[in-house]
Motif scaffolding. Structure first.
Motif, PDB file in Angstrom:
ATOM      1  N   GLU A  35      -9.157 -29.201  18.447  1.00 61.76           N
ATOM      2  CA  GLU A  35     -10.258 -30.125  18.724  1.00 61.76           C
ATOM      3  C   GLU A  35     -11.125 -30.345  17.486  1.00 61.76           C
ATOM      4  OE1 GLU A  35     -12.264 -28.769  22.266  1.00 61.76           O
ATOM      5  OE2 GLU A  35     -10.488 -29.115  23.497  1.00 61.76           O
ATOM      6  N   MET A  36     -11.321 -29.296  16.700  1.00 61.24           N
ATOM      7  CA  MET A  36     -12.098 -29.436  15.462  1.00 61.24           C
ATOM      8  C   MET A  36     -11.381 -30.369  14.486  1.00 61.24           C
ATOM      9  SD  MET A  36     -14.962 -27.757  15.517  1.00 61.24           S
ATOM     10  CE  MET A  36     -15.368 -27.446  13.822  1.00 61.24           C
ATOM     11  N   LYS A  37     -10.067 -30.249  14.383  1.00 61.48           N
ATOM     12  CA  LYS A  37      -9.303 -31.132  13.500  1.00 61.48           C
ATOM     13  C   LYS A  37      -9.416 -32.580  13.960  1.00 61.48           C
ATOM     14  CE  LYS A  37      -6.057 -27.615  11.977  1.00 61.48           C
ATOM     15  NZ  LYS A  37      -4.708 -27.067  12.085  1.00 61.48           N
ATOM     16  N   GLN A  38      -9.357 -32.791  15.277  1.00 59.37           N
ATOM     17  CA  GLN A  38      -9.510 -34.145  15.818  1.00 59.37           C
ATOM     18  C   GLN A  38     -10.913 -34.682  15.520  1.00 59.37           C
ATOM     19  OE1 GLN A  38      -8.508 -33.579  19.951  1.00 59.37           O
ATOM     20  NE2 GLN A  38      -6.319 -33.815  19.589  1.00 59.37           N
ATOM     21  N   LEU A  39     -11.907 -33.838  15.648  1.00 56.50           N
ATOM     22  CA  LEU A  39     -13.287 -34.236  15.360  1.00 56.50           C
ATOM     23  C   LEU A  39     -13.451 -34.614  13.894  1.00 56.50           C
ATOM     24  CD1 LEU A  39     -16.208 -34.556  16.328  1.00 56.50           C
ATOM     25  CD2 LEU A  39     -16.531 -32.111  15.880  1.00 56.50           C
ATOM     26  N   ILE A  40     -12.843 -33.850  13.015  1.00 58.29           N
ATOM     27  CA  ILE A  40     -12.901 -34.145  11.580  1.00 58.29           C
ATOM     28  C   ILE A  40     -12.253 -35.501  11.300  1.00 58.29           C
ATOM     29  CG2 ILE A  40     -11.972 -33.475   9.323  1.00 58.29           C
ATOM     30  CD1 ILE A  40     -12.407 -30.533  10.239  1.00 58.29           C
ATOM     31  N   ASN A  41     -11.088 -35.742  11.892  1.00 56.98           N
ATOM     32  CA  ASN A  41     -10.406 -37.022  11.694  1.00 56.98           C
ATOM     33  C   ASN A  41     -11.236 -38.185  12.220  1.00 56.98           C
ATOM     34  OD1 ASN A  41      -8.173 -35.917  10.409  1.00 56.98           O
ATOM     35  ND2 ASN A  41      -7.055 -35.634  12.314  1.00 56.98           N
ATOM     36  N   THR A  42     -11.826 -38.015  13.394  1.00 54.66           N
ATOM     37  CA  THR A  42     -12.670 -39.060  13.971  1.00 54.66           C
ATOM     38  C   THR A  42     -13.895 -39.304  13.095  1.00 54.66           C
ATOM     39  OG1 THR A  42     -11.928 -38.467  16.199  1.00 54.66           O
ATOM     40  CG2 THR A  42     -13.949 -39.757  16.033  1.00 54.66           C
ATOM     41  N   SER A  43     -14.478 -38.251  12.576  1.00 56.78           N
ATOM     42  CA  SER A  43     -15.641 -38.381  11.694  1.00 56.78           C
ATOM     43  C   SER A  43     -15.282 -39.153  10.433  1.00 56.78           C
ATOM     44  CB  SER A  43     -16.184 -37.004  11.309  1.00 56.78           C
ATOM     45  OG  SER A  43     -16.709 -36.358  12.434  1.00 56.78           O
ATOM     46  N   ILE A  49     -15.705 -46.712   8.579  1.00 58.76           N
ATOM     47  CA  ILE A  49     -16.289 -47.898   9.212  1.00 58.76           C
ATOM     48  C   ILE A  49     -17.702 -48.135   8.706  1.00 58.76           C
ATOM     49  CG2 ILE A  49     -17.105 -48.840  11.422  1.00 58.76           C
ATOM     50  CD1 ILE A  49     -14.626 -47.425  12.700  1.00 58.76           C
ATOM     51  N   LEU A  50     -18.493 -47.071   8.585  1.00 56.06           N
ATOM     52  CA  LEU A  50     -19.859 -47.202   8.078  1.00 56.06           C
ATOM     53  C   LEU A  50     -19.880 -47.715   6.644  1.00 56.06           C
ATOM     54  CD1 LEU A  50     -21.612 -44.039   9.556  1.00 56.06           C
ATOM     55  CD2 LEU A  50     -21.999 -46.431  10.175  1.00 56.06           C
ATOM     56  N   GLN A  51     -18.926 -47.270   5.838  1.00 55.62           N
ATOM     57  CA  GLN A  51     -18.839 -47.764   4.465  1.00 55.62           C
ATOM     58  C   GLN A  51     -18.542 -49.260   4.448  1.00 55.62           C
ATOM     59  OE1 GLN A  51     -15.859 -45.214   2.757  1.00 55.62           O
ATOM     60  NE2 GLN A  51     -17.329 -43.607   2.224  1.00 55.62           N
ATOM     61  N   ILE A  52     -17.667 -49.705   5.333  1.00 58.87           N
ATOM     62  CA  ILE A  52     -17.346 -51.129   5.413  1.00 58.87           C
ATOM     63  C   ILE A  52     -18.578 -51.923   5.850  1.00 58.87           C
ATOM     64  CG2 ILE A  52     -15.997 -52.850   6.695  1.00 58.87           C
ATOM     65  CD1 ILE A  52     -13.710 -50.772   6.762  1.00 58.87           C
ATOM     66  N   VAL A  53     -19.262 -51.435   6.878  1.00 56.11           N
ATOM     67  CA  VAL A  53     -20.462 -52.118   7.372  1.00 56.11           C
ATOM     68  C   VAL A  53     -21.528 -52.172   6.279  1.00 56.11           C
ATOM     69  CG1 VAL A  53     -22.369 -51.968   9.028  1.00 56.11           C
ATOM     70  CG2 VAL A  53     -20.016 -51.590   9.794  1.00 56.11           C
ATOM     71  N   THR A  54     -21.712 -51.083   5.562  1.00 55.66           N
ATOM     72  CA  THR A  54     -22.692 -51.047   4.471  1.00 55.66           C
ATOM     73  C   THR A  54     -22.315 -52.038   3.382  1.00 55.66           C
ATOM     74  OG1 THR A  54     -23.190 -48.724   4.916  1.00 55.66           O
ATOM     75  CG2 THR A  54     -23.803 -49.560   2.756  1.00 55.66           C
ATOM     76  N   SER A  55     -21.045 -52.098   3.060  1.00 53.05           N
ATOM     77  CA  SER A  55     -20.568 -53.027   2.038  1.00 53.05           C
ATOM     78  C   SER A  55     -20.830 -54.468   2.462  1.00 53.05           C
ATOM     79  CB  SER A  55     -19.087 -52.801   1.785  1.00 53.05           C
ATOM     80  OG  SER A  55     -18.584 -53.757   0.895  1.00 53.05           O
ATOM     81  N   ILE A  56     -20.534 -54.781   3.714  1.00 50.09           N
ATOM     82  CA  ILE A  56     -20.776 -56.140   4.222  1.00 50.09           C
ATOM     83  C   ILE A  56     -22.272 -56.451   4.201  1.00 50.09           C
ATOM     84  CG2 ILE A  56     -20.672 -57.592   6.291  1.00 50.09           C
ATOM     85  CD1 ILE A  56     -17.991 -56.162   6.932  1.00 50.09           C
ATOM     86  N   ALA A  57     -23.080 -55.480   4.608  1.00 56.13           N
ATOM     87  CA  ALA A  57     -24.531 -55.682   4.609  1.00 56.13           C
ATOM     88  C   ALA A  57     -25.038 -55.916   3.201  1.00 56.13           C
ATOM     89  CB  ALA A  57     -25.239 -54.478   5.234  1.00 56.13           C
ATOM     90  N   ASP A  58     -24.531 -55.170   2.224  1.00 57.29           N
ATOM     91  CA  ASP A  58     -24.931 -55.357   0.831  1.00 57.29           C
ATOM     92  C   ASP A  58     -24.544 -56.736   0.343  1.00 57.29           C
ATOM     93  OD1 ASP A  58     -25.983 -52.805   0.757  1.00 57.29           O
ATOM     94  OD2 ASP A  58     -24.243 -51.909  -0.263  1.00 57.29           O
ATOM     95  N   GLN A  59     -23.352 -57.182   0.677  1.00 59.09           N
ATOM     96  CA  GLN A  59     -22.899 -58.516   0.263  1.00 59.09           C
ATOM     97  C   GLN A  59     -23.731 -59.600   0.923  1.00 59.09           C
ATOM     98  OE1 GLN A  59     -18.654 -58.867   0.873  1.00 59.09           O
ATOM     99  NE2 GLN A  59     -18.262 -56.910  -0.157  1.00 59.09           N
TER     100      GLN A  59
END
Length: 64
Positions: A35-43, A49-59
């Motif tokens: 479960e910890m490995k799954q949590l790490i992968n999900t994180s 996704i947050l990096q993509i959203v931040t990049s779009i927001a910056d643009q």
């Protein structure tokens, strides 16, 4: 001091119970590890996704 048959059986039962507890603990630890490995992968996916959203927001801010 003499150990009676009942005391001996009592000790044996306690060891059996302890072994069962240890086996259950081991199984639970394996489940937690999975479960910890799954949590790490999900994180990591959320972070991406947050990096993509931040990049779009910056643009978007650059265009404004």
């Amino acid at each position: 001091m003499e150990i009676t048959e009942e005391e001996s059986k009592n000790g044996e039962n306690r060891l059996i119970n302890l072994e069962e507890i240890m086996m259950n603990t081991q199984a639970n630890m394996k489940k937690i590890s999975v479960e910890m490995k799954q949590l790490i992968n999900t994180s990591k996916k959320i972070e991406h996704i947050l990096q993509i959203v931040t990049s779009i927001a910056d643009q978007t801010n650059l265009l404004a």
